[in-house]
Design a protein around this motif. Structure first.
Motif, PDB file in Angstrom:
ATOM      1  N   SER A 113       0.844  -1.190   0.000  1.00 61.60           N
ATOM      2  CA  SER A 113       0.000   0.000   0.000  1.00 61.60           C
ATOM      3  C   SER A 113       0.880   1.241   0.000  1.00 61.60           C
ATOM      4  CB  SER A 113      -0.903  -0.016   1.242  1.00 61.60           C
ATOM      5  OG  SER A 113      -1.634   1.184   1.344  1.00 61.60           O
ATOM      6  N   LYS A 117      -3.334   3.549  -1.491  1.00 64.12           N
ATOM      7  CA  LYS A 117      -3.577   2.915  -2.786  1.00 64.12           C
ATOM      8  C   LYS A 117      -2.863   1.574  -2.806  1.00 64.12           C
ATOM      9  CE  LYS A 117      -3.862   7.327  -5.256  1.00 64.12           C
ATOM     10  NZ  LYS A 117      -3.287   8.143  -6.362  1.00 64.12           N
ATOM     11  N   SER A 118      -3.504   0.581  -3.387  1.00 60.73           N
ATOM     12  CA  SER A 118      -2.899  -0.757  -3.440  1.00 60.73           C
ATOM     13  C   SER A 118      -1.762  -0.788  -4.451  1.00 60.73           C
ATOM     14  CB  SER A 118      -3.954  -1.804  -3.825  1.00 60.73           C
ATOM     15  OG  SER A 118      -4.954  -1.890  -2.840  1.00 60.73           O
ATOM     16  N   TYR A 120       0.780  -3.839  -6.214  1.00 62.23           N
ATOM     17  CA  TYR A 120       1.047  -5.263  -6.374  1.00 62.23           C
ATOM     18  C   TYR A 120       2.461  -5.424  -6.923  1.00 62.23           C
ATOM     19  CZ  TYR A 120      -3.988  -5.699  -5.789  1.00 62.23           C
ATOM     20  OH  TYR A 120      -5.268  -5.632  -5.290  1.00 62.23           O
ATOM     21  N   ILE A 198      -8.455  -5.991  -8.852  1.00 63.01           N
ATOM     22  CA  ILE A 198      -7.624  -4.791  -8.663  1.00 63.01           C
ATOM     23  C   ILE A 198      -8.472  -3.547  -8.875  1.00 63.01           C
ATOM     24  CG2 ILE A 198      -5.607  -3.525  -9.481  1.00 63.01           C
ATOM     25  CD1 ILE A 198      -4.370  -6.157 -10.294  1.00 63.01           C
ATOM     26  N   SER A 202      -4.698   1.658  -8.555  1.00 68.63           N
ATOM     27  CA  SER A 202      -3.698   0.753  -7.985  1.00 68.63           C
ATOM     28  C   SER A 202      -2.432   0.772  -8.838  1.00 68.63           C
ATOM     29  CB  SER A 202      -4.254  -0.678  -7.923  1.00 68.63           C
ATOM     30  OG  SER A 202      -5.328  -0.766  -7.026  1.00 68.63           O
TER      31      SER A 202
END
Length: 249
Positions: A113, A117-118, A120, A198, A202
């Motif tokens: 994070s 906001k995510s 990956y 998602i 992100s």
């Protein structure tokens, strides 16, 4: 996938695809020594940090022992996250990784994070073809690695010679990388969307493909990290307009 998000802090460092080997591609020692003198931070090592480093392949550990000792020293000062690649894997149990947060292939992408906001994170060799999945399982097979250990005096030099020649070819600039990056990144984002829920805004951050670029597609930010073995530069996380920016060091 790692379910508890890791908070990426401003000032975090990202390194991908250095393909280090103490015998022919010594890219990391000076960088690691430099980072030993820097203030405490997060360091994300995004896979293929070593050109050939396999936990049970003892000669690969011995050949890179000096760099591994530097990495161990780094882990006592900094918070290190190490995502295994297709050149460096099965490392969780080696002595130098006691204080390193290690993520094997099957734990990627790693959920993080940044500013709520995510993000990956993955080395990049995920969500590929079925035959690549089979290849990934074969190279991690304990019987294959045992065989390599038994005949290391014959097989190991052949492996390193092959990888050295491959590294030389990779360093030559490929003009199609930049030309096709947008199409490539869109395909990668679509692969992730097929597998994971998602949300908009992100980030997907990957190495492996040596692309070195970023785009926004379907409101998702894709960052393809460049080939460190060629640029010999790492990237520092900054925040601009509430967005994650990776600034070249």
């Amino acid at each position: 996938m790692h379910h508890k998000p890791i908070i990426i802090e401003e000032g975090a460092i990202f390194i991908a695809d250095s393909h280090h080997n103490s015998l022919y591609q010594n890219t990391l020692d000076s960088i690691f020594t430099e980072l030993l003198e820097s203030k405490k931070c997060q360091i994300f090592l995004m896979g293929d940090i070593f050109d050939f480093l396999v936990g049970p392949a003892l000669k690969s550990i011995r050949d890179n022992q000096h760099t591994l000792k530097l990495l161990e020293q780094l882990s006592l000062k900094h918070t290190i996250y190490y995502l295994e690649g297709n050149h460096d894997f099965l490392l969780k149990t080696i002595p130098y990784f006691k204080h390193i947060h290690y993520f094997p292939l099957d734990a990627q992408p790693v959920l993080c994070s940044f500013n709520n906001k995510s993000a990956y994170l993955a080395h990049g060799d995920i969500f590929l073809s079925w035959h690549y999945k089979i290849f990934s399982k074969i190279i991690r097979n304990k019987f294959l690695i045992t065989f390599l250990n038994l005949f290391s005096s014959i097989l190991y030099p052949k492996i390193t010679h092959f990888l050295q020649n491959k590294n030389i070819k990779k360093k030559k600039f490929n003009p199609h990388f930049k030309k096709n990056f947008m199409q490539f990144a869109q395909l990668r984002i679509e692969k992730y969307l097929q597998k994971l829920p998602i949300s908009s805004d992100s980030y997907i951050i990957e190495g492996h493909f040596h692309q070195g670029g970023c785009i926004v597609y379907q409101e998702i930010n894709y960052v393809g990290l460049p080939f460190f073995a060629c640029k010999k530069k790492y990237f520092i996380v900054e925040c601009a307009n509430n967005c994650l920016i990776l600034k070249e060091s």
